[in-house]
Design an enzyme around this catalytic site. Structure first.
Site, mmCIF file in Angstrom:
data_model
loop_
_atom_site.group_PDB
_atom_site.id
_atom_site.type_symbol
_atom_site.label_atom_id
_atom_site.label_comp_id
_atom_site.label_asym_id
_atom_site.label_seq_id
_atom_site.Cartn_x
_atom_site.Cartn_y
_atom_site.Cartn_z
ATOM 1 N N GLY A 10 43.357 33.747 32.998
ATOM 2 C CA GLY A 10 43.266 34.720 31.918
ATOM 3 C C GLY A 10 43.920 36.043 32.291
ATOM 4 O O GLY A 10 44.872 36.097 33.068
ATOM 5 N N GLU A 11 43.410 37.117 31.705
ATOM 6 C CA GLU A 11 43.857 38.483 31.998
ATOM 7 C C GLU A 11 45.316 38.726 31.609
ATOM 8 O O GLU A 11 45.957 39.641 32.126
ATOM 9 C CB GLU A 11 43.650 38.815 33.483
ATOM 10 N N GLY A 12 45.865 37.913 30.732
ATOM 11 C CA GLY A 12 47.256 38.061 30.333
ATOM 12 C C GLY A 12 48.235 37.317 31.204
ATOM 13 O O GLY A 12 49.453 37.353 30.970
ATOM 14 N N ASP B 277 43.122 40.062 27.855
ATOM 15 C CA ASP B 277 41.816 40.711 27.901
ATOM 16 C C ASP B 277 41.292 40.724 29.326
ATOM 17 O O ASP B 277 41.656 39.881 30.146
ATOM 18 C CB ASP B 277 40.810 39.989 26.999
#
Length: 363
Positions: free
Chosen positions: A322-324, A179
Protein backbone atom coordinates in the site's frame (compact mmCIF):
# COMPACT_ATOMS: atom_id res chain seq x y z
CA UNK A 1 -20.78 28.68 2.99
CA UNK A 2 -23.52 26.60 1.38
CA UNK A 3 -23.70 22.88 2.15
CA UNK A 4 -21.65 20.80 -0.24
CA UNK A 5 -23.60 18.50 -2.55
CA UNK A 6 -21.37 15.93 -4.22
CA UNK A 7 -23.97 15.35 -6.92
CA UNK A 8 -23.09 18.80 -8.29
CA UNK A 9 -19.84 17.32 -9.59
CA UNK A 10 -21.83 15.42 -12.19
CA UNK A 11 -22.35 18.71 -14.04
CA UNK A 12 -18.78 19.94 -13.50
CA UNK A 13 -16.83 16.94 -14.76
CA UNK A 14 -16.43 16.38 -18.48
CA UNK A 15 -14.92 13.38 -20.20
CA UNK A 16 -11.43 13.56 -21.72
CA UNK A 17 -11.56 14.96 -25.25
CA UNK A 18 -12.92 12.20 -27.51
CA UNK A 19 -11.97 14.11 -30.66
CA UNK A 20 -8.36 14.33 -29.53
CA UNK A 21 -8.42 10.63 -28.71
CA UNK A 22 -9.54 9.87 -32.27
CA UNK A 23 -6.68 12.03 -33.56
CA UNK A 24 -4.27 10.11 -31.31
CA UNK A 25 -5.61 6.80 -32.62
CA UNK A 26 -5.19 8.00 -36.22
CA UNK A 27 -1.65 9.12 -35.47
CA UNK A 28 -0.89 5.71 -33.95
CA UNK A 29 -2.03 3.97 -37.12
CA UNK A 30 0.54 5.96 -39.10
CA UNK A 31 3.55 5.06 -36.95
CA UNK A 32 6.27 2.73 -38.16
CA UNK A 33 5.60 0.21 -35.38
CA UNK A 34 2.60 -1.95 -36.41
CA UNK A 35 -0.70 -1.31 -34.60
CA UNK A 36 -1.09 -3.68 -31.66
CA UNK A 37 2.63 -4.35 -31.34
CA UNK A 38 2.89 -2.19 -28.22
CA UNK A 39 -0.14 -3.75 -26.58
CA UNK A 40 -1.71 -1.68 -23.83
CA UNK A 41 0.89 1.06 -24.18
CA UNK A 42 -1.04 2.28 -27.24
CA UNK A 43 -4.21 2.59 -25.18
CA UNK A 44 -2.38 4.44 -22.42
CA UNK A 45 -0.86 6.91 -24.84
CA UNK A 46 -4.23 7.63 -26.42
CA UNK A 47 -5.89 8.00 -23.01
CA UNK A 48 -3.24 10.45 -21.88
CA UNK A 49 -3.51 12.45 -25.13
CA UNK A 50 -7.27 12.80 -24.57
CA UNK A 51 -6.71 13.86 -20.96
CA UNK A 52 -4.16 16.47 -22.03
CA UNK A 53 -6.11 17.53 -25.09
CA UNK A 54 -2.92 17.27 -27.13
CA UNK A 55 -1.61 15.25 -30.10
CA UNK A 56 1.15 14.24 -30.01
CA UNK A 57 0.87 13.53 -26.31
CA UNK A 58 3.13 15.57 -24.02
CA UNK A 59 5.56 13.80 -21.66
CA UNK A 60 4.57 13.40 -18.01
CA UNK A 61 7.22 15.65 -16.50
CA UNK A 62 5.75 16.84 -13.21
CA UNK A 63 4.10 13.90 -11.46
CA UNK A 64 3.43 14.05 -7.73
CA UNK A 65 2.67 11.37 -5.15
CA UNK A 66 -0.10 12.59 -2.84
CA UNK A 67 -0.74 10.50 0.28
CA UNK A 68 -3.66 11.16 2.63
CA UNK A 69 -3.10 10.01 6.22
CA UNK A 70 -5.56 9.04 8.95
CA UNK A 71 -6.36 6.66 11.78
CA UNK A 72 -9.64 4.76 12.02
CA UNK A 73 -11.34 3.91 15.30
CA UNK A 74 -12.34 0.48 14.02
CA UNK A 75 -8.68 -0.54 14.30
CA UNK A 76 -9.26 -0.78 18.07
CA UNK A 77 -11.06 -4.09 17.35
CA UNK A 78 -7.69 -5.61 16.39
CA UNK A 79 -8.62 -5.93 12.72
CA UNK A 80 -5.33 -4.63 11.38
CA UNK A 81 -1.79 -5.93 11.26
CA UNK A 82 -0.68 -2.59 12.66
CA UNK A 83 -1.45 -1.09 16.09
CA UNK A 84 -4.49 1.17 16.40
CA UNK A 85 -3.51 4.81 16.21
CA UNK A 86 -0.21 3.94 14.58
CA UNK A 87 -0.57 5.62 11.20
CA UNK A 88 1.80 8.39 12.26
CA UNK A 89 4.60 5.78 12.17
CA UNK A 90 3.78 5.15 8.50
CA UNK A 91 4.00 8.88 7.86
CA UNK A 92 7.32 9.06 9.67
CA UNK A 93 8.64 6.19 7.55
CA UNK A 94 7.88 8.13 4.38
CA UNK A 95 9.35 11.35 5.75
CA UNK A 96 12.52 9.55 6.79
CA UNK A 97 12.85 7.92 3.38
CA UNK A 98 12.60 4.44 4.86
CA UNK A 99 9.34 3.17 3.32
CA UNK A 100 8.94 1.50 -0.09
CA UNK A 101 7.07 4.45 -1.58
CA UNK A 102 9.78 6.83 -0.34
CA UNK A 103 12.53 4.71 -1.91
CA UNK A 104 10.70 4.46 -5.24
CA UNK A 105 9.80 8.15 -5.29
CA UNK A 106 13.39 9.11 -4.56
CA UNK A 107 14.66 6.85 -7.32
CA UNK A 108 12.11 8.24 -9.82
CA UNK A 109 12.54 11.87 -8.75
CA UNK A 110 8.85 12.15 -7.82
CA UNK A 111 7.98 14.58 -5.01
CA UNK A 112 5.80 13.18 -2.21
CA UNK A 113 3.15 15.23 -0.43
CA UNK A 114 1.56 13.93 2.77
CA UNK A 115 -1.73 15.38 4.00
CA UNK A 116 -2.80 14.60 7.58
CA UNK A 117 -6.58 14.50 7.44
CA UNK A 118 -7.22 12.50 10.62
CA UNK A 119 -4.15 11.07 12.35
CA UNK A 120 -4.55 10.09 15.99
CA UNK A 121 -1.32 11.57 17.34
CA UNK A 122 0.02 14.78 18.83
CA UNK A 123 0.63 17.26 16.00
CA UNK A 124 4.08 17.99 17.41
CA UNK A 125 5.27 14.54 16.30
CA UNK A 126 5.17 15.54 12.64
CA UNK A 127 6.10 18.58 10.54
CA UNK A 128 3.70 21.51 10.39
CA UNK A 129 3.20 21.21 6.64
CA UNK A 130 1.88 17.66 7.16
CA UNK A 131 -0.50 18.24 10.09
CA UNK A 132 -1.77 21.76 9.42
CA UNK A 133 -4.92 20.64 7.57
CA UNK A 134 -6.05 17.96 10.04
CA UNK A 135 -9.85 17.74 10.26
CA UNK A 136 -9.99 15.78 13.51
CA UNK A 137 -7.89 13.45 15.62
CA UNK A 138 -8.79 9.95 14.46
CA UNK A 139 -12.12 8.84 13.01
CA UNK A 140 -14.96 7.17 14.90
CA UNK A 141 -15.47 3.40 15.24
CA UNK A 142 -17.76 2.79 12.30
CA UNK A 143 -19.32 -0.43 13.61
CA UNK A 144 -21.01 1.46 16.47
CA UNK A 145 -20.71 5.20 15.73
CA UNK A 146 -20.29 7.67 12.92
CA UNK A 147 -16.78 8.20 11.62
CA UNK A 148 -17.31 11.95 11.35
CA UNK A 149 -19.88 14.61 12.04
CA UNK A 150 -21.61 16.09 9.00
CA UNK A 151 -19.50 19.24 9.35
CA UNK A 152 -16.27 17.24 9.58
CA UNK A 153 -17.16 15.20 6.51
CA UNK A 154 -17.73 18.36 4.50
CA UNK A 155 -14.51 19.90 5.77
CA UNK A 156 -12.59 16.77 4.81
CA UNK A 157 -14.03 16.69 1.29
CA UNK A 158 -13.25 20.38 0.86
CA UNK A 159 -9.72 19.72 2.09
CA UNK A 160 -9.23 17.16 -0.66
CA UNK A 161 -10.67 19.56 -3.21
CA UNK A 162 -8.29 22.29 -2.08
CA UNK A 163 -5.30 19.95 -2.34
CA UNK A 164 -6.33 19.01 -5.91
CA UNK A 165 -6.59 22.69 -6.82
CA UNK A 166 -3.17 23.40 -5.33
CA UNK A 167 -1.59 20.58 -7.31
CA UNK A 168 -3.27 21.57 -10.57
CA UNK A 169 -2.33 25.23 -10.07
CA UNK A 170 1.29 24.30 -9.36
CA UNK A 171 1.64 22.43 -12.65
CA UNK A 172 1.37 18.84 -11.47
CA UNK A 173 0.48 16.88 -14.61
CA UNK A 174 -0.32 13.48 -13.03
CA UNK A 175 -0.96 12.34 -9.46
CA UNK A 176 -0.05 9.05 -7.83
CA UNK A 177 -2.69 8.72 -5.10
CA UNK A 178 -2.25 6.64 -1.95
CA UNK A 179 -3.10 6.44 1.74
CA UNK A 180 -1.23 6.09 5.02
CA UNK A 181 -3.79 4.62 7.38
CA UNK A 182 -4.49 2.03 10.04
CA UNK A 183 -7.95 0.49 9.76
CA UNK A 184 -8.44 1.97 6.31
CA UNK A 185 -8.98 -1.33 4.52
CA UNK A 186 -11.87 -2.16 6.89
CA UNK A 187 -13.51 1.15 6.06
CA UNK A 188 -12.84 0.63 2.36
CA UNK A 189 -14.40 -2.84 2.45
CA UNK A 190 -17.49 -1.40 4.11
CA UNK A 191 -17.90 1.32 1.48
CA UNK A 192 -17.44 -1.11 -1.41
CA UNK A 193 -19.85 -3.64 0.09
CA UNK A 194 -22.45 -0.93 0.65
CA UNK A 195 -22.14 0.54 -2.85
CA UNK A 196 -22.00 -2.84 -4.61
CA UNK A 197 -24.69 -4.53 -2.51
CA UNK A 198 -22.52 -7.41 -1.31
CA UNK A 199 -21.92 -9.13 2.03
CA UNK A 200 -19.01 -8.52 4.36
CA UNK A 201 -17.24 -11.81 3.69
CA UNK A 202 -17.14 -11.13 -0.05
CA UNK A 203 -15.13 -7.92 0.28
CA UNK A 204 -13.03 -8.44 3.41
CA UNK A 205 -9.33 -9.05 2.82
CA UNK A 206 -6.29 -9.27 5.05
CA UNK A 207 -4.93 -5.76 4.58
CA UNK A 208 -1.50 -4.55 3.60
CA UNK A 209 0.18 -5.77 6.79
CA UNK A 210 -1.58 -9.14 6.80
CA UNK A 211 -3.77 -10.61 9.54
CA UNK A 212 -4.47 -14.13 10.81
CA UNK A 213 -7.78 -15.99 10.56
CA UNK A 214 -9.12 -14.75 13.89
CA UNK A 215 -8.40 -11.14 13.02
CA UNK A 216 -10.03 -11.68 9.62
CA UNK A 217 -13.20 -12.94 11.34
CA UNK A 218 -13.19 -9.88 13.60
CA UNK A 219 -12.76 -7.72 10.54
CA UNK A 220 -15.69 -9.40 8.79
CA UNK A 221 -17.86 -8.79 11.85
CA UNK A 222 -16.84 -5.14 11.95
CA UNK A 223 -17.66 -4.69 8.25
CA UNK A 224 -20.99 -6.48 8.75
CA UNK A 225 -21.97 -4.20 11.63
CA UNK A 226 -20.82 -1.09 9.79
CA UNK A 227 -22.83 -2.16 6.74
CA UNK A 228 -26.01 -2.08 8.79
CA UNK A 229 -25.28 1.56 9.53
CA UNK A 230 -24.25 2.37 5.95
CA UNK A 231 -27.22 1.04 4.01
CA UNK A 232 -29.79 3.60 5.23
CA UNK A 233 -27.64 6.51 3.99
CA UNK A 234 -26.64 5.22 0.57
CA UNK A 235 -28.61 7.98 -1.16
CA UNK A 236 -26.28 10.72 0.12
CA UNK A 237 -22.55 10.27 -0.53
CA UNK A 238 -21.52 12.94 1.98
CA UNK A 239 -23.62 11.32 4.70
CA UNK A 240 -22.19 7.93 3.75
CA UNK A 241 -18.65 9.27 4.23
CA UNK A 242 -19.62 10.71 7.59
CA UNK A 243 -21.27 7.49 8.72
CA UNK A 244 -18.73 4.83 7.67
CA UNK A 245 -15.87 6.73 6.06
CA UNK A 246 -13.19 8.77 7.76
CA UNK A 247 -11.37 12.06 7.40
CA UNK A 248 -8.73 10.68 5.04
CA UNK A 249 -11.34 8.76 3.04
CA UNK A 250 -13.53 11.83 2.60
CA UNK A 251 -10.53 13.97 1.68
CA UNK A 252 -9.39 11.47 -0.97
CA UNK A 253 -12.90 11.41 -2.41
CA UNK A 254 -12.94 15.20 -2.65
CA UNK A 255 -9.48 15.12 -4.20
CA UNK A 256 -10.53 12.65 -6.89
CA UNK A 257 -13.62 14.64 -7.82
CA UNK A 258 -11.82 17.97 -8.02
CA UNK A 259 -8.88 16.45 -9.89
CA UNK A 260 -11.37 15.32 -12.54
CA UNK A 261 -12.85 18.82 -12.66
CA UNK A 262 -9.34 20.19 -13.20
CA UNK A 263 -8.60 17.55 -15.87
CA UNK A 264 -5.66 16.17 -13.87
CA UNK A 265 -5.07 12.42 -14.38
CA UNK A 266 -4.71 10.19 -11.30
CA UNK A 267 -3.23 6.72 -10.79
CA UNK A 268 -5.06 4.88 -8.01
CA UNK A 269 -3.12 2.61 -5.67
CA UNK A 270 -4.95 0.01 -3.58
CA UNK A 271 -8.30 -0.75 -2.00
CA UNK A 272 -8.62 2.52 -0.08
CA UNK A 273 -8.20 4.74 -3.14
CA UNK A 274 -10.47 2.37 -5.10
CA UNK A 275 -13.21 2.71 -2.46
CA UNK A 276 -12.91 6.50 -2.55
CA UNK A 277 -13.10 6.37 -6.33
CA UNK A 278 -16.27 4.30 -6.12
CA UNK A 279 -17.90 6.89 -3.87
CA UNK A 280 -16.79 9.61 -6.29
CA UNK A 281 -18.20 7.67 -9.24
CA UNK A 282 -21.53 7.48 -7.45
CA UNK A 283 -21.54 11.29 -7.40
CA UNK A 284 -20.14 11.88 -10.91
CA UNK A 285 -20.31 9.03 -13.43
CA UNK A 286 -17.75 10.58 -15.80
CA UNK A 287 -15.05 10.90 -13.13
CA UNK A 288 -13.46 7.43 -13.62
CA UNK A 289 -12.45 8.43 -17.15
CA UNK A 290 -9.69 10.50 -15.50
CA UNK A 291 -8.23 7.65 -13.45
CA UNK A 292 -6.00 4.64 -13.98
CA UNK A 293 -5.80 1.65 -11.66
CA UNK A 294 -2.13 1.19 -10.87
CA UNK A 295 -2.02 -2.35 -9.56
CA UNK A 296 -3.85 -5.39 -8.24
CA UNK A 297 -3.53 -5.27 -4.46
CA UNK A 298 -5.08 -8.67 -3.73
CA UNK A 299 -7.91 -7.12 -1.70
CA UNK A 300 -11.29 -8.49 -2.86
CA UNK A 301 -12.96 -5.11 -2.28
CA UNK A 302 -10.51 -3.47 -4.68
CA UNK A 303 -11.28 -6.02 -7.40
CA UNK A 304 -15.01 -5.46 -6.98
CA UNK A 305 -14.68 -1.66 -7.01
CA UNK A 306 -12.47 -1.60 -10.09
CA UNK A 307 -14.80 -3.98 -11.90
CA UNK A 308 -17.74 -1.68 -11.12
CA UNK A 309 -15.80 1.27 -12.56
CA UNK A 310 -14.46 -0.73 -15.55
CA UNK A 311 -10.86 0.06 -14.58
CA UNK A 312 -8.28 -2.55 -15.55
CA UNK A 313 -5.12 -2.49 -13.36
CA UNK A 314 -1.82 -1.89 -15.10
CA UNK A 315 0.29 -4.18 -12.90
CA UNK A 316 -0.12 -7.41 -10.95
CA UNK A 317 3.07 -8.15 -9.05
CA UNK A 318 1.61 -9.20 -5.69
CA UNK A 319 2.55 -5.89 -4.03
CA UNK A 320 0.37 -5.47 -0.94
CA UNK A 321 2.29 -2.86 1.05
CA UNK A 322 0.00 0.00 0.00
CA UNK A 323 1.01 3.60 0.74
CA UNK A 324 0.96 4.46 -2.97
CA UNK A 325 3.69 1.95 -3.80
CA UNK A 326 1.81 0.02 -6.49
CA UNK A 327 0.59 3.18 -8.19
CA UNK A 328 4.11 4.60 -8.21
CA UNK A 329 5.39 1.38 -9.79
CA UNK A 330 2.86 1.93 -12.60
CA UNK A 331 3.99 5.49 -13.28
CA UNK A 332 6.99 4.58 -15.51
CA UNK A 333 4.65 2.54 -17.70
CA UNK A 334 2.47 5.59 -18.28
CA UNK A 335 5.52 7.74 -18.96
CA UNK A 336 6.84 5.15 -21.40
CA UNK A 337 3.50 5.09 -23.24
CA UNK A 338 3.63 8.88 -23.61
CA UNK A 339 7.19 8.82 -24.90
CA UNK A 340 6.46 6.10 -27.45
CA UNK A 341 3.31 7.80 -28.72
CA UNK A 342 5.12 11.11 -29.17
CA UNK A 343 8.56 10.06 -30.40
CA UNK A 344 8.18 7.00 -32.62
CA UNK A 345 8.66 7.88 -36.30
CA UNK A 346 5.90 7.91 -38.86
CA UNK A 347 6.02 5.55 -41.84
CA UNK A 348 7.48 7.40 -44.84
CA UNK A 349 4.34 6.75 -46.88
CA UNK A 350 2.03 8.11 -44.17
CA UNK A 351 2.40 11.87 -43.63
CA UNK A 352 0.72 13.09 -40.46
CA UNK A 353 -2.19 15.49 -40.40
CA UNK A 354 -1.70 18.79 -38.57
CA UNK A 355 -1.04 17.98 -34.93
CA UNK A 356 -3.22 19.25 -32.11
CA UNK A 357 -1.47 20.89 -29.20
CA UNK A 358 -4.42 21.82 -26.99
CA UNK A 359 -2.72 25.16 -26.33
CA UNK A 360 -2.13 27.55 -29.23
CA UNK A 361 -3.01 25.42 -32.27
CA UNK A 362 0.57 25.28 -33.59
CA UNK A 363 2.81 22.27 -34.16
Amino acid sequence: MSRLNLDDFSELIERPDSGVRRDAEERRERLAVPPGALGRLDELGEWLAAAQGAVPVRPVERPKAVLFAGDHGVAALDVSGRPAGGAHALVRGVLDGASPVAVLARRAGVPVRIVDAGLDCDPELLPEDVVRHRVRRGSGRIDIEDALTADEAERAVRLGMAVADEEADSGTDLVVLGDLSVGGTTVAATLVAALCGTDASVVTGRGGAGIDDLAWMRKCAAVRDALRRARPVLGDQLELLATVGGADIAAMTGFLLQAAVRRMPVILDGVVSAACALVAQRAAFRAPDWWLAGQVSGEPAQAKALDRMALNPLLDHGVTVGEGTGALLALPLVQAAAALAAELPVRPDQPLPHDVTGEDGTD
